[in-house]
Structures are given as C-alpha cells and as structure tokens.
Design a protein around this motif. Structure first.
Motif, PDB file in Angstrom:
ATOM      1  N   ALA A 199      -1.798   2.575 -94.779  1.00 36.94           N
ATOM      2  CA  ALA A 199      -2.338   2.559 -96.143  1.00 36.94           C
ATOM      3  C   ALA A 199      -1.202   2.843 -97.116  1.00 36.94           C
ATOM      4  N   VAL A 200      -1.023   1.974 -98.098  1.00 40.27           N
ATOM      5  CA  VAL A 200       0.040   2.146 -99.098  1.00 40.27           C
ATOM      6  C   VAL A 200      -0.570   2.596-100.426  1.00 40.27           C
ATOM      7  N   HIS A 201       0.289   3.004-101.327  1.00 40.47           N
ATOM      8  CA  HIS A 201      -0.120   3.513-102.652  1.00 40.47           C
ATOM      9  C   HIS A 201      -1.039   4.725-102.526  1.00 40.47           C
ATOM     10  N   VAL A 202      -0.727   5.623-101.590  1.00 41.33           N
ATOM     11  CA  VAL A 202      -1.513   6.852-101.500  1.00 41.33           C
ATOM     12  C   VAL A 202      -1.004   7.841-102.543  1.00 41.33           C
ATOM     13  N   GLY A 203      -1.909   8.520-103.227  1.00 44.37           N
ATOM     14  CA  GLY A 203      -1.537   9.471-104.259  1.00 44.37           C
ATOM     15  C   GLY A 203      -0.918   8.779-105.463  1.00 44.37           C
ATOM     16  N   THR A 204      -0.349   9.563-106.334  1.00 41.29           N
ATOM     17  CA  THR A 204       0.317   9.049-107.531  1.00 41.29           C
ATOM     18  C   THR A 204       1.758   9.534-107.539  1.00 41.29           C
ATOM     19  N   ALA A 205       2.693   8.573-107.501  1.00 38.11           N
ATOM     20  CA  ALA A 205       4.122   8.912-107.427  1.00 38.11           C
ATOM     21  C   ALA A 205       4.381   9.901-106.286  1.00 38.11           C
ATOM     22  N   TYR A 206       3.737   9.646-105.154  1.00 41.88           N
ATOM     23  CA  TYR A 206       3.762  10.572-104.016  1.00 41.88           C
ATOM     24  C   TYR A 206       5.051  10.400-103.222  1.00 41.88           C
ATOM     25  N   ASP A 207       5.827  11.472-103.108  1.00 36.03           N
ATOM     26  CA  ASP A 207       7.135  11.441-102.431  1.00 36.03           C
ATOM     27  C   ASP A 207       6.998  11.738-100.943  1.00 36.03           C
ATOM     28  N   ASN A 208       6.199  10.980-100.251  1.00 36.93           N
ATOM     29  CA  ASN A 208       6.003  11.271 -98.840  1.00 36.93           C
ATOM     30  C   ASN A 208       5.471  10.040 -98.114  1.00 36.93           C
ATOM     31  N   ALA A 209       5.660  10.043 -96.812  1.00 42.14           N
ATOM     32  CA  ALA A 209       5.014   9.109 -95.897  1.00 42.14           C
ATOM     33  C   ALA A 209       4.672   9.927 -94.670  1.00 42.14           C
ATOM     34  N   PHE A 210       3.476   9.740 -94.117  1.00 39.75           N
ATOM     35  CA  PHE A 210       3.120  10.576 -92.977  1.00 39.75           C
ATOM     36  C   PHE A 210       2.197   9.866 -92.007  1.00 39.75           C
ATOM     37  N   TYR A 211       2.293  10.286 -90.756  1.00 45.13           N
ATOM     38  CA  TYR A 211       1.383   9.875 -89.693  1.00 45.13           C
ATOM     39  C   TYR A 211       0.362  10.978 -89.521  1.00 45.13           C
ATOM     40  N   THR A 212      -0.893  10.631 -89.326  1.00 41.06           N
ATOM     41  CA  THR A 212      -1.911  11.639 -89.069  1.00 41.06           C
ATOM     42  C   THR A 212      -2.654  11.317 -87.785  1.00 41.06           C
ATOM     43  N   ASP A 213      -2.869  12.344 -86.968  1.00 44.40           N
ATOM     44  CA  ASP A 213      -3.491  12.144 -85.670  1.00 44.40           C
ATOM     45  C   ASP A 213      -5.001  11.953 -85.775  1.00 44.40           C
ATOM     46  N   THR A 214      -5.585  12.224 -86.938  1.00 45.29           N
ATOM     47  CA  THR A 214      -7.035  12.083 -87.068  1.00 45.29           C
ATOM     48  C   THR A 214      -7.461  10.617 -87.057  1.00 45.29           C
ATOM     49  N   CYS A 215      -6.697   9.769 -87.751  1.00 45.53           N
ATOM     50  CA  CYS A 215      -7.008   8.331 -87.754  1.00 45.53           C
ATOM     51  C   CYS A 215      -6.003   7.543 -86.929  1.00 45.53           C
ATOM     52  N   LYS A 216      -4.971   8.222 -86.434  1.00 47.59           N
ATOM     53  CA  LYS A 216      -3.870   7.570 -85.719  1.00 47.59           C
ATOM     54  C   LYS A 216      -3.330   6.414 -86.567  1.00 47.59           C
ATOM     55  N   CYS A 217      -3.027   6.752 -87.811  1.00 43.83           N
ATOM     56  CA  CYS A 217      -2.596   5.762 -88.788  1.00 43.83           C
ATOM     57  C   CYS A 217      -1.525   6.384 -89.676  1.00 43.83           C
ATOM     58  N   MET A 218      -1.044   5.618 -90.654  1.00 44.96           N
ATOM     59  CA  MET A 218       0.040   6.080 -91.506  1.00 44.96           C
ATOM     60  C   MET A 218      -0.294   5.861 -92.980  1.00 44.96           C
ATOM     61  N   VAL A 252      -7.173  26.053 -83.066  1.00 43.51           N
ATOM     62  CA  VAL A 252      -7.937  25.577 -84.218  1.00 43.51           C
ATOM     63  C   VAL A 252      -7.123  24.523 -84.952  1.00 43.51           C
ATOM     64  N   LYS A 253      -7.719  23.351 -85.147  1.00 49.07           N
ATOM     65  CA  LYS A 253      -7.051  22.267 -85.864  1.00 49.07           C
ATOM     66  C   LYS A 253      -7.737  22.060 -87.202  1.00 49.07           C
ATOM     67  N   THR A 254      -6.976  22.163 -88.288  1.00 51.88           N
ATOM     68  CA  THR A 254      -7.503  21.946 -89.632  1.00 51.88           C
ATOM     69  C   THR A 254      -6.668  20.881 -90.318  1.00 51.88           C
ATOM     70  N   ARG A 255      -7.342  19.916 -90.906  1.00 50.99           N
ATOM     71  CA  ARG A 255      -6.678  18.829 -91.625  1.00 50.99           C
ATOM     72  C   ARG A 255      -7.245  18.793 -93.038  1.00 50.99           C
ATOM     73  N   MET A 256      -6.495  19.359 -93.982  1.00 51.67           N
ATOM     74  CA  MET A 256      -6.956  19.505 -95.357  1.00 51.67           C
ATOM     75  C   MET A 256      -5.892  18.994 -96.315  1.00 51.67           C
ATOM     76  N   SER A 257      -6.230  19.011 -97.587  1.00 52.02           N
ATOM     77  CA  SER A 257      -5.248  18.673 -98.607  1.00 52.02           C
ATOM     78  C   SER A 257      -5.517  19.491 -99.855  1.00 52.02           C
ATOM     79  N   LYS A 258      -4.444  19.719-100.596  1.00 49.40           N
ATOM     80  CA  LYS A 258      -4.506  20.457-101.848  1.00 49.40           C
ATOM     81  C   LYS A 258      -3.747  19.641-102.879  1.00 49.40           C
ATOM     82  N   GLY A 259      -4.476  19.034-103.802  1.00 57.72           N
ATOM     83  CA  GLY A 259      -3.827  18.107-104.719  1.00 57.72           C
ATOM     84  C   GLY A 259      -3.241  16.952-103.936  1.00 57.72           C
ATOM     85  N   GLN A 260      -1.945  16.731-104.070  1.00 58.70           N
ATOM     86  CA  GLN A 260      -1.278  15.675-103.311  1.00 58.70           C
ATOM     87  C   GLN A 260      -0.555  16.211-102.077  1.00 58.70           C
ATOM     88  N   GLU A 261      -0.780  17.458-101.762  1.00 60.56           N
ATOM     89  CA  GLU A 261      -0.119  18.080-100.612  1.00 60.56           C
ATOM     90  C   GLU A 261      -1.023  18.026 -99.395  1.00 60.56           C
TER      91      GLU A 261
END
Length: 575
Positions: free
Chosen positions: A342-361, A189-198
């Motif tokens: 995509a840059v400026h994701v979230g607000t003061a977000y301390d992360n950078a990530f690759y996601t396999d759903t869009c094959k993007c960053m 089972v693959k789930t791709r969700m978010s909670k706030g900025q997490e």
C-alpha cells in the motif's frame, strides 16, 4: 545452536557444488497430516537422547519447500503442552519423510528436574491489560491484541572456558554464550497499535504468576529515516485488464492472499492509526506514472500520484523474481502466497514498514526523504516477510540485528538482480552496497553495508554491547560480513574495506560474488537459524550452508569462516 547432518545430507554435499545456479527450492509444501504426525512421533522417539521425559514434546510450527523435493519443518519445543520461547528445531525431511538434517536451539534445560508448574495465575486478558499499561494510552489498536502462554527462559551471558580472564574489549563472539538462568511462566503479548502517524507495534513478556513485565521490544521492522518510475526510468510492470480498465494486480506472481495476486493499493493518506490498504490502483491506459517525486497534497491517482505505485510494483516484481528465479523460493513464505504493498500511507510519512498482521508492506511519501519505494527498500521490507515466515528472528538483541541484516541483504541482492535486467538464474553485481541512498534528499544513505559505522551508530564488529543496540544498528556487523563474503576486503589499514581481525594470509580476503553469498545466507536463514539465534549461531549456520552447497573445505566455506572472523566472530583462517 546444534546442527546435525545425516549420511543423506553428507551425500548431498558432495554434489551440491556443481549445480549452484539451479533453483534451490521446490514446489509449495503439501505434507499430509500422517506425514506430520510421523515426524513429530520420530522426534518424540529421540527424547531419550536429549535426556527428556514424556512431559517434553514437539509442535509443528510451519513448513516450506526445500531443495530436491525436501521440506523444511519448523518445530517448537514444548513442556506439558506449553511452548518454550525461542527453543525450537529446524528439521529438513526428504520426500519420504526421513530426516535429512536438523538445526536446533535447545533451551529446555532442567525443566523436568524443576517440575515446572504451567498453571497461570493471570488470564490472557489480564496479561494484555498489564502490557497496555506500559504503552501510550492514546494509541489505537490496528488489530486485536493477543496473549500466548509460554515458558520463558531467562537468559544470561557467560564466558566459555579459556576466556575467563580476557579483557572485555578482547572478547570474540565465540568467547561467550547465552545460557538459561531460570524459567518463568509468562504470556507473549502482541499489540499492534498506532499513535498519529507513528506505528506502535510491540511484543511484551508478562509474568503469568504476578503480572510483572519481564521484557518488551519494538516490532516495527522498517526503513526510517510500461511505467514511468521515479528511480529507474521506464520499467515493465505486470498488470491485469478487467473489461476496459487496467489494474495494478499481478496475477502471474503469487496466488491467493487478500487480492488474489500481487497488488499495489492506494492507502490515499489513510492514517497509520488505521492503515487499511485502500483499493487497487486502476487506470484507463496501461501507461502509469510521471517519473517524478510525489507532490505533497496532490492527487494520489493522477500520473504523479501513480509514480509511487509504479515504484512499488516494479520493486515487488523484482523481489519476487530474484527469490524465485535464483532460488526457487516463491513469494514471502515460499508457498507462493500473494502479498500487497500500500502506497501513500499517512501524510508526508517518513517510513516504510512490513507488518506481520497482514503480511504486507506500507510505503510513505516522505518529507525528509523522497518517496520511500526504492528498489532496495522494497527488497528490504519483503525480506522481513521471508524472515517472519521462516527463522522468525526475535526483533531484539543479536537476533534482532540478524533480522534487520537479513532484510538489508535481501535489499542489496534484489537491487543487483534488477539492475542487471531482472532475468536469469544468477545475480551479478550491480548494487551500490548502501541502503536507501536513492530516497535520501542529501545523498547520504541510511546504512553502509561495507562500513556500517559510517552512520555514527552501527558497529563494524561484534562486541558484548551489540545486544543492547537497536536492531537497525546491531545489524551492522552481519551486513559487513555479507559484503566481505561477496566482494572481499582490503589490506590497506585506512580503507573502509579493512578489518583488523583478518590476520591470516592474505589479509585482504577474497570474495565469492554476491550470487553465491546470497544463496549461502538465504539457506542459512531459512533452514538453520531459529528465533533466538546469536551471531555465533549465524556463523555456524552460514558455514554449514556453504559446506552443503559447495563442499567441505571449498573456497566458499573458507570465505564464510573468514567473513565472520572479519567481524570478530570466530578465528581467522588462511585461504
């Protein structure tokens, strides 16, 4: 992991060492359905050699371009039409469809003898509901969840003959092996969700008979913790003029994809609960950014807001050029499919990530960090895309550590290439061998390649505890292996570059340079490693890749063996 090599492959070995600077890969793969059917038929015809009956089969997963017109085929092992999790083959074929080499992780075992039942009691929707109960109830779906019926081998670690009485602390990676303990019918089972900025990205194994959760792991593959760029001064960036407006769209690198080329978009503080890319950056002139860190709360489109986009585009272009110019590998998948950041994701977000759903960053602006778009971070995240498209190393245990290490290696290679002008077919040293140093407000990097334990959590060498660590920390030994392979080690016991496991002469092993080391690792990752590969498998794959590129008995092949010995994977040899 089993690796076989035909006489054709052996002939290639004898000449490969003379052309290491030439691109490794070819044009995008376009094998016909007839070619694919013939390959599967050939593999099915060899079932008897493996003691397999007609219930066992093969399903083609993905294809990528290889050297000399070859194709790299990733093939799943199936039983009664159901995929066996982490049991697969990497088959390299020539332009005529003949098999050149094959690497395999074979976990089919005694399925036929057990007459394994592949009829589930639960539906896929039932399995998704079971998985969701273990995840935050307030998290929102980014993409629809999915459930794939699989046969799940339950693994256990056993000691090999001769290592039964060794003390735990004295075990070498080759003293143990993972074997199948039992099989369970399950759903992946693959789930791709978010909670706030997490970002809440998980893969969950749900028993298809009784609904119990058998395993679960985090899938966030991230760095935690003339444009005027923030980290590299004024840099050239490739843009597109549409009418009188310039776009951060590079149509010279990559084709297709969501934007028709490599693009930088403005997420404009969109929450990670809905990380849409936003729109492509535009400007009235072809001069972008102010070279300064983003001012929190300010405009994302003025010169200061553009700087994050400049960082990202320069990083994306250099990552593409490193893999393409040095190896002939085009974009993330080898088939030149365009991606975006995509840059400026979230607000003061301390992360950078690759996601396999869009094959993007996605790149955050940082709070504890500066803007997270440094060159090694971009190379790291795009490295996750390469691994996802090829070996697809499962993001847990030893394979998870190898996954993270593959991205760290990519980040360092891209940094070295960019620092030397970003041109040519050879990578020269120029990187700092530290991940994320530029984005750190304290000057302390996220990871040290040459001495991983300096971060307080990573290991410098393999041990039986490695598979229980987060992949960002279990990557440590393989990162150190790559440093030693490229740069060598020290014989001084107090040095950060010393390994107690190098006991043959000389005790300070000689490196082969980052260019050759990168070629060897990339070939191993894309043509030999599989989703469930361990550190022992990685050693075998890297040594085989070195032998194929530079010859059996070459200094490069010996260095590969010594570099793994230096992290307690296999025995040391003299140079």
């Amino acid at each position: 992991m089993a690796i076989r090599k035909t006489l054709i492959a052996a002939a290639i070995v004898s000449i490969a060492g003379t052309a290491f600077a030439a691109p490794m890969m070819g044009n995008p793969v376009s094998m016909s359905k007839q070619d694919n059917d013939r390959l599967v038929s050939t593999l099915n015809g060899e079932r008897g050699k493996h003691g397999l009956d007609a219930d066992h089969g093969y399903a083609l997963g993905s294809q990528h371009p290889g050297a000399n017109g070859h194709a790299i085929n990733r093939v799943h092992h199936t039983y009664k039409g159901v995929r066996i999790f982490e049991s697969e083959s990497v088959v390299v074929t020539d332009k005529n469809g003949a098999i050149v080499s094959e690497a395999a992780t074979d976990r089919r075992g005694s399925l036929s003898a057990k007459r394994f039942d592949v009829k589930p009691t639960l539906s896929g929707n039932d399995a998704i509901a079971k998985a969701m109960k273990s995840l935050p109830s307030t998290a929102a779906h980014i993409d629809p969840p999915s459930a794939e019926l699989i046969i799940y081998p339950v693994m256990k670690t056993v000691r090999v003959a001769g290592a039964e009485n060794k003390a735990e602390a004295d075990l070498n990676a080759l003293d143990v092996q993972d074997v199948v303990d039992s099989y369970q019918l399950a759903y992946l089972v693959k789930t791709r969700m978010s909670k706030g900025q997490e970002a809440v990205f998980h893969n969950t194994i749900v028993n298809a008979k009784d609904g119990s959760l058998m395993d679960q792991w985090n899938m966030v593959q991230s760095i935690v913790g003339t444009g005027h760029s923030q980290y590299n001064g004024d840099v050239p960036i490739q843009t597109t003029l549409v009418g009188t407006t310039y776009q951060m769209l590079d149509s010279t690198r990559g084709t297709g994809g969501q934007f028709g080329g490599m693009a930088i978009t403005n997420a404009n503080h969109a929450s990670t609960s809905n990380p849409t890319p936003g729109v492509i950056y535009t400007n009235s002139t072809n001069v972008w950014g102010d070279g300064k860190n983003y001012i929190s709360g300010g405009s994302t489109t003025n010169a200061n807001g553009q700087t994050a986009a400049v960082n990202a585009l320069w990083g994306l272009q250099n990552t593409y050029d490193t893999m393409n110019n040095v190896l002939g590998w085009k974009s993330l998948d080898g088939n030149n499919t365009a991606t975006y950041i995509a840059v400026h994701v979230g607000t003061a977000y301390d992360n950078a990530f690759y996601t396999d759903t869009c094959k993007c960053m996605y790149i955050g602006d940082g709070s504890s960090f500066y803007s997270l778009g440094s060159i090694d971070v971009i190379g790291h995240e795009m490295g996750h895309g390469v691994t996802a498209a090829t070996s697809n190393l499962t993001y847990r245990g030893e394979s998870g550590g190898l996954n993270e290490s593959a991205s760290d290696i990519n980040g360092e290679a891209v940094e070295a290439y960019a620092r030397n002008g970003g041109t040519g077919t050879v990578i020269n040293a120029g990187n700092d061998w530290m991940m994320g140093k530029e984005i750190s407000k304290t000057g302390t990097p996220l990871r040290w390649m040459y001495k991983p334990s300096k971060d307080g959590s990573s290991l410098d060498a393999w041990s039986t505890s490695l598979k229980r660590l987060d992949p960002h920390y279990s990557s440590g030994p393989n990162n150190r292996m790559f440093y030693f392979l490229a740069m060598g080690s020290s014989a001084t016991t107090t040095s950060d570059y010393y390994s107690k496991y190098l006991v043959q002469a000389p005790k300070n092993m000689t490196g082969i340079g980052i260019d050759k080391a990168y070629r060897i690792w990339f070939k191993a990752n894309t043509t030999k490693l599989t989703s469930g590969s361990t550190y022992a498998d990685a050693r075998a794959a890297v040594i085989a890749a070195a032998q194929e590129l530079y010859g059996v008995g070459s200094k490069e092949a010996k260095a590969a063996q010594r570099a793994y010995a230096a992290i307690n994977v296999g025995a040391d040899i003299a140079e």
